[in-house]
Design an enzyme around this catalytic site. Structure first.
Site, mmCIF file in Angstrom:
data_model
loop_
_atom_site.group_PDB
_atom_site.id
_atom_site.type_symbol
_atom_site.label_atom_id
_atom_site.label_comp_id
_atom_site.label_asym_id
_atom_site.label_seq_id
_atom_site.Cartn_x
_atom_site.Cartn_y
_atom_site.Cartn_z
ATOM 1 N N LEU A 147 0.873 -1.175 0.000
ATOM 2 C CA LEU A 147 0.000 0.000 0.000
ATOM 3 C C LEU A 147 0.907 1.221 0.000
ATOM 4 O O LEU A 147 1.994 1.196 0.587
ATOM 5 C CB LEU A 147 -0.893 0.033 1.250
ATOM 6 N N ASP A 148 0.470 2.288 -0.639
ATOM 7 C CA ASP A 148 1.228 3.541 -0.575
ATOM 8 C C ASP A 148 1.366 3.984 0.880
ATOM 9 O O ASP A 148 0.521 3.670 1.729
ATOM 10 C CB ASP A 148 0.512 4.648 -1.351
ATOM 11 N N ARG A 149 2.405 4.749 1.143
ATOM 12 C CA ARG A 149 2.642 5.214 2.511
ATOM 13 C C ARG A 149 1.430 5.943 3.081
ATOM 14 O O ARG A 149 1.071 5.758 4.254
ATOM 15 C CB ARG A 149 3.870 6.131 2.544
ATOM 16 N N THR A 151 -1.732 5.663 2.118
ATOM 17 C CA THR A 151 -2.976 4.893 2.035
ATOM 18 C C THR A 151 -3.106 4.038 3.287
ATOM 19 O O THR A 151 -2.140 3.400 3.708
ATOM 20 C CB THR A 151 -2.983 3.994 0.785
#
Length: 331
Positions: A147-149, A151
């Site tokens: 997951l993106d940082r 998100t």
């Protein structure tokens, strides 16, 4: 060229944090004694293969793939980096994130702001702290997706190498059902639909970015199903997003360029239009739920509640989100 030590053929599994790495860079990371010329020769003659198939130096790897390693020239073995000990505070914080764990799978509710893996300028990341989630096991938990940082939401880890291979394969295919929630600025053209918009990644002075391309042949196909769950005076909309492919920043680009409604707080892809006065400036993208095959058979499904900043925005606009369902298992 002398060969010593590694005289047998072996196979090495690509980890989640190595996903999307070029094959030649992956080799340099693990086998620094191997020259580019020697690797090219091994590729031309089919000695190096990925999942049993011939590959090129520029082949992008996916998590869970098996790389065939032929006998390699002698040279100094890479020195493994020592991981810093996990502080008691970080260990306690990680354990509070746990939604479920069994002998194969560990499911976390990742908060926004925590990077999943390291990178330039990232000093604190989940991967560096996974020793705190061993629970007495010999093997260290493994990342199987990312997951993106910024998100938040459901993140799955494998507790064994066998589970990692199975789960990574499920994520590469369409065996995992992913549900995201997003608050976007504006209102999409239609209450539901499918975004089928090819994407390409490009480097730049501010780092790598993803953008849509008009000709599908120029990029990687990316497909997202969307549905409007609620909206407020055409100012913002609450979307349910179901990505059928897993491209980098797919949902963020599909919302901004495909629907014309950037995700609230996503300045990278929405610019100034992604920010509204009086509302939290953090990214409003949440991995609400995942349903995936379980290594023991059947399936497991997990859902996570909203992070604080999204819950604040929901209250402001009167959006009523159902409570997270926790974790369920089925056959």
């Amino acid at each position: 060229m002398r060969y010593a030590g590694r005289m047998t053929i072996s196979h090495r599994t690509v980890s989640a944090e190595e996903a999307d790495t070029r094959l030649d860079r992956w080799f340099r990371r693990h086998y620094p004694q191997l020259t580019q010329g020697a690797l090219q020769k091994m590729l031309r003659t089919g000695q190096v293969r990925v999942d049993g198939k011939r590959a090129e130096a520029a082949t992008r790897l996916a998590a869970g793939q098996a790389v065939r390693i032929p006998p390699l020239p002698e040279g100094p073995a890479p020195v493994p980096k020592e991981r810093a000990a996990v502080s008691e505070r970080d260990a306690a914080a990680l354990q509070r994130m746990i939604l479920h764990h069994d002998r194969h799978v560990l499911i976390l509710d990742k908060p926004p702001g925590l990077a999943v893996q390291g990178g330039p300028g990232i000093t604190r990341n989940l991967d560096a702290m996974l020793d705190a989630l061993r629970f007495g096991a010999e093997e260290r938990p493994r990342l199987v997706h990312r997951l993106d940082r910024d998100t938040s939401g459901v993140l799955v880890l494998a507790r064994t190498a066998a589970a990692a291979a199975l789960l990574a394969k499920a994520f590469r295919g369409r065996d995992v059902q992913k549900t995201y929630w997003a608050v976007v600025v504006g209102e999409p053209p239609g209450r539901e639909g499918v975004i089928d918009l090819a994407l390409v990644k490009e480097g730049g002075p501010r780092g790598e970015r993803t953008h849509a391309v008009d000709n599908p042949r120029d990029g990687a196909r990316a497909i997202t199903e969307f549905r409007v769950l609620d909206s407020a005076k055409r100012r913002v909309a609450w979307l349910e997003l179901r990505p059928l492919t897993g491209r980098t920043h797919q949902l963020r680009v599909h919302c901004a360029e495909g629907l014309g409604t950037p995700i609230l707080g996503d300045g990278k892809y929405g610019g100034a239009a992604a920010h509204l006065e009086g509302l939290p400036g953090a990214l409003h993208l949440h991995a609400r739920a995942l349903r995936l095959p379980h290594p023991d058979g059947g399936w497991v499904e997990a859902s996570a509640g909203l992070p604080t900043h999204m819950a604040e925005t929901f209250r402001f606009f009167g959006f009523e989100a159902p409570k997270a369902g926790g974790v369920r298992r089925g056959r």
